[in-house]
Design an enzyme around this catalytic site. Structure first.
Site, PDB file in Angstrom:
ATOM      1  N   GLU A 107       0.809  -1.014  -0.059  1.00 37.02           N
ATOM      2  CA  GLU A 107       0.161  -0.203   0.119  1.00 37.02           C
ATOM      3  C   GLU A 107       0.796   1.409  -0.118  1.00 37.02           C
ATOM      4  O   GLU A 107       1.896   1.427   0.957  1.00 37.02           O
ATOM      5  CB  GLU A 107      -0.893   0.101   1.167  1.00 37.02           C
ATOM      6  CG  GLU A 107      -1.875   0.978   1.015  1.00 37.02           C
ATOM      7  CD  GLU A 107      -3.085   0.770   2.187  1.00 37.02           C
ATOM      8  OE1 GLU A 107      -3.641  -0.010   2.241  1.00 37.02           O
ATOM      9  OE2 GLU A 107      -3.176   1.844   2.950  1.00 37.02           O
ATOM     10  N   ASP A 109       0.072   5.455   0.569  1.00 41.01           N
ATOM     11  CA  ASP A 109      -0.920   6.216   0.806  1.00 41.01           C
ATOM     12  C   ASP A 109      -0.901   7.867   0.820  1.00 41.01           C
ATOM     13  O   ASP A 109       0.209   8.288   1.307  1.00 41.01           O
ATOM     14  CB  ASP A 109      -1.420   5.908   2.457  1.00 41.01           C
ATOM     15  CG  ASP A 109      -1.910   4.676   2.398  1.00 41.01           C
ATOM     16  OD1 ASP A 109      -2.753   4.085   1.832  1.00 41.01           O
ATOM     17  OD2 ASP A 109      -1.648   3.897   3.691  1.00 41.01           O
ATOM     18  N   GLU A 111      -3.210  10.300   2.656  1.00 40.92           N
ATOM     19  CA  GLU A 111      -4.568  10.396   3.815  1.00 40.92           C
ATOM     20  C   GLU A 111      -4.576  11.868   4.368  1.00 40.92           C
ATOM     21  O   GLU A 111      -3.537  12.463   4.854  1.00 40.92           O
ATOM     22  CB  GLU A 111      -4.446   9.596   4.984  1.00 40.92           C
ATOM     23  CG  GLU A 111      -4.381   7.887   4.416  1.00 40.92           C
ATOM     24  CD  GLU A 111      -4.297   7.097   5.601  1.00 40.92           C
ATOM     25  OE1 GLU A 111      -5.048   6.195   5.637  1.00 40.92           O
ATOM     26  OE2 GLU A 111      -3.426   7.240   6.148  1.00 40.92           O
ATOM     27  N   GLN A 124      -0.917  13.229   5.495  1.00 42.39           N
ATOM     28  CA  GLN A 124      -0.233  11.902   5.848  1.00 42.39           C
ATOM     29  C   GLN A 124      -0.014  11.042   4.756  1.00 42.39           C
ATOM     30  O   GLN A 124      -0.809  10.873   3.933  1.00 42.39           O
ATOM     31  CB  GLN A 124      -0.922  11.255   7.031  1.00 42.39           C
ATOM     32  CG  GLN A 124      -0.350   9.918   7.482  1.00 42.39           C
ATOM     33  CD  GLN A 124      -0.783   9.207   8.649  1.00 42.39           C
ATOM     34  OE1 GLN A 124      -0.610   9.874   9.683  1.00 42.39           O
ATOM     35  NE2 GLN A 124      -1.507   8.054   8.535  1.00 42.39           N
ATOM     36  N   THR A 125       1.230  10.573   4.606  1.00 39.92           N
ATOM     37  CA  THR A 125       1.859   9.552   3.700  1.00 39.92           C
ATOM     38  C   THR A 125       2.175   8.281   4.481  1.00 39.92           C
ATOM     39  O   THR A 125       2.510   8.429   5.605  1.00 39.92           O
ATOM     40  CB  THR A 125       2.995   9.993   2.919  1.00 39.92           C
ATOM     41  OG1 THR A 125       4.274  10.378   3.622  1.00 39.92           O
ATOM     42  CG2 THR A 125       2.450  11.394   1.967  1.00 39.92           C
ATOM     43  N   GLY A 136       4.566   0.371  10.192  1.00 39.20           N
ATOM     44  CA  GLY A 136       4.016   1.740   9.153  1.00 39.20           C
ATOM     45  C   GLY A 136       5.040   2.730   9.052  1.00 39.20           C
ATOM     46  O   GLY A 136       5.723   2.991  10.241  1.00 39.20           O
ATOM     47  N   GLU A 138       4.654   5.939   8.699  1.00 43.22           N
ATOM     48  CA  GLU A 138       3.685   7.487   8.453  1.00 43.22           C
ATOM     49  C   GLU A 138       4.800   8.409   8.675  1.00 43.22           C
ATOM     50  O   GLU A 138       5.641   8.687   9.297  1.00 43.22           O
ATOM     51  CB  GLU A 138       2.606   7.381   9.555  1.00 43.22           C
ATOM     52  CG  GLU A 138       1.603   6.353   9.391  1.00 43.22           C
ATOM     53  CD  GLU A 138       1.892   5.144  10.426  1.00 43.22           C
ATOM     54  OE1 GLU A 138       3.077   4.985  10.567  1.00 43.22           O
ATOM     55  OE2 GLU A 138       0.909   4.604  10.811  1.00 43.22           O
ATOM     56  N   TRP A 203      -9.400   7.983  15.166  1.00 47.07           N
ATOM     57  CA  TRP A 203      -7.848   8.255  15.273  1.00 47.07           C
ATOM     58  C   TRP A 203      -7.377   9.483  14.382  1.00 47.07           C
ATOM     59  O   TRP A 203      -6.513  10.092  14.566  1.00 47.07           O
ATOM     60  CB  TRP A 203      -7.075   6.911  14.586  1.00 47.07           C
ATOM     61  CG  TRP A 203      -7.201   7.069  13.172  1.00 47.07           C
ATOM     62  CD1 TRP A 203      -8.337   6.199  12.616  1.00 47.07           C
ATOM     63  CD2 TRP A 203      -6.588   7.568  11.918  1.00 47.07           C
ATOM     64  NE1 TRP A 203      -8.257   6.121  11.206  1.00 47.07           N
ATOM     65  CE2 TRP A 203      -7.303   7.108  10.595  1.00 47.07           C
ATOM     66  CE3 TRP A 203      -5.489   8.305  12.100  1.00 47.07           C
ATOM     67  CZ2 TRP A 203      -6.648   7.488   9.526  1.00 47.07           C
ATOM     68  CZ3 TRP A 203      -5.126   8.521  10.630  1.00 47.07           C
ATOM     69  CH2 TRP A 203      -5.585   8.165   9.548  1.00 47.07           C
ATOM     70  N   GLY A 207      -5.679  11.844  17.459  1.00 49.23           N
ATOM     71  CA  GLY A 207      -5.684  10.558  18.169  1.00 49.23           C
ATOM     72  C   GLY A 207      -6.872  10.221  18.536  1.00 49.23           C
ATOM     73  O   GLY A 207      -7.205   9.184  19.216  1.00 49.23           O
ATOM     74  N   ARG A 280       7.502   4.518  19.771  1.00 50.00           N
ATOM     75  CA  ARG A 280       6.800   3.532  18.983  1.00 50.00           C
ATOM     76  C   ARG A 280       7.626   2.203  18.514  1.00 50.00           C
ATOM     77  O   ARG A 280       7.524   1.140  18.649  1.00 50.00           O
ATOM     78  CB  ARG A 280       5.905   3.868  17.787  1.00 50.00           C
ATOM     79  CG  ARG A 280       5.172   2.933  16.751  1.00 50.00           C
ATOM     80  CD  ARG A 280       4.621   3.907  16.011  1.00 50.00           C
ATOM     81  NE  ARG A 280       3.692   2.779  14.779  1.00 50.00           N
ATOM     82  CZ  ARG A 280       3.156   3.258  13.986  1.00 50.00           C
ATOM     83  NH1 ARG A 280       3.379   4.588  13.505  1.00 50.00           N
ATOM     84  NH2 ARG A 280       2.612   2.412  13.119  1.00 50.00           N
TER      85      ARG A 280
END
Length: 323
Positions: A107, A109, A111, A124-125, A136, A138, A203, A207, A280
């Site tokens: 994918e 993206d 977004e 957001q990519t 992810g 992001e 989200w 958040g 994260r």
């Protein structure tokens, strides 16, 4: 990787005589390249068939999908976003093969994340390869000019065997270079092109703190200038020639001026990157994360930029008629 390297060498060999490569980046009518995906009457074609509006109301969102899947290419759309209170609303333009590979999908993206009144939309990519959803990649950015004030912004993705470039208004804002240590995290399987609008209350805005308020519905996003310049995965007509055309085209070649424009954009508008998210990802460093000259010094441990980001009243500086 060997096949990708061979294609790159072939591209370099013909580059001198293919300065204007034969990749057609002109827009196509909606029905020529796309079909409705979901949403019924919430998908509205324009009278001339060149654009389409996607709506979100309390009953459903909406979306469309390309009629073909592609193994690399250049894909774009101009998007006019909803105005006023848009918290929780997500407008997406992306490539995916989840329907064919639900357990190991790829994918790419864009977004666009709505916001409460007085706070602008964010971009957001993201990238997944071979089902790498736990890793992810992001990144989030402010839009340089608020889209509901300035009108339409153009979003595009160039995907080659060697790199992926995300464009905003003709400016490259992110490049992901394929390196061997990425393994299957780099998308490699044919993907379709999608556009959707949907409720991301869980989200999308702070958040999930701010939800979609359907008192402001319907939320409408208009898609126009639809570009589908890809190597059709179902076609047997000269697939290597298509790859060479892509690799030698301006959309895939990151010349020094484009790299400078990308660095300038990222320094001014990047607000979060997974490359600097030590909360994260602990000690993980993605192999492609090497484009931020100041390292971790200007980012919090959770990947947010320490810099105060402000919008501009002028358009971005780099542009190309090919994008």
């Amino acid at each position: 990787m060997a096949a990708a390297s061979a294609l790159l060498m072939a591209a370099l060999a013909v580059f001198a005589t293919a300065a204007a490569a034969a990749l057609d980046t002109s827009p196509v009518p909606f029905d020529a390249g796309y079909a409705p995906l979901f949403g019924g009457d919430n998908l509205v074609r324009s009278v001339d068939g060149r654009s389409v509006t996607l709506k979100l109301d309390r009953y459903t969102g909406s979306g469309f999908i390309s009629k073909s899947a592609y193994r690399h290419g250049f894909f774009g759309a101009s998007i006019k976003l909803p105005a006023d209170y848009t918290a929780g609303v997500v407008v997406a333009f992306y490539l995916s093969n989840w329907d064919e590979y639900p357990k190991n999908h790829d994918e790419l993206d864009f977004e666009l994340l709505g916001n409460r009144r007085g706070h602008g939309w964010r971009v957001q990519t993201n990238m997944y390869g071979n089902g790498s959803t736990a890793r992810g990649r992001e990144e989030r950015y402010h839009l340089p000019v608020e889209p509901t004030v300035a009108g339409v912004h153009r979003y595009a993705i160039a995907w080659t065997p060697n790199n992926i470039v995300f464009y905003l208004d003709g400016v490259p804002i992110r490049e992901v270079v394929c390196v061997p240590s990425m393994g299957g995290d780099f998308p490699s399987k044919p993907m379709s092109v999608y556009a959707t609008i949907w409720d991301g209350s869980a989200w999308a805005t702070d958040g999930g703190k701010y939800k979609v308020d359907y008192a402001y519905a319907p939320f409408a996003a208009e898609f126009s200038d639809l570009v589908l310049s890809g190597c059709d995965a179902s076609s047997v007509a000269d697939p290597e020639g298509c790859q060479v055309d892509l690799l030698t085209h301006d959309v895939a070649v990151m010349a020094p001026a484009k790299r400078a424009a990308m660095r300038g954009f990222r320094e001014q508008y990047l607000t979060y990157t997974a490359c600097r998210d030590r909360v994260r990802y602990k000690t993980t460093v993605f192999p492609e994360c090497d484009d931020l000259a100041d390292g971790d010094s200007s980012f919090h441990l959770w990947g947010e930029s320490k810099k105060r980001r402000r919008r501009s009243s002028s358009p971005l500086q780099y542009s190309s008629s090919m994008q």
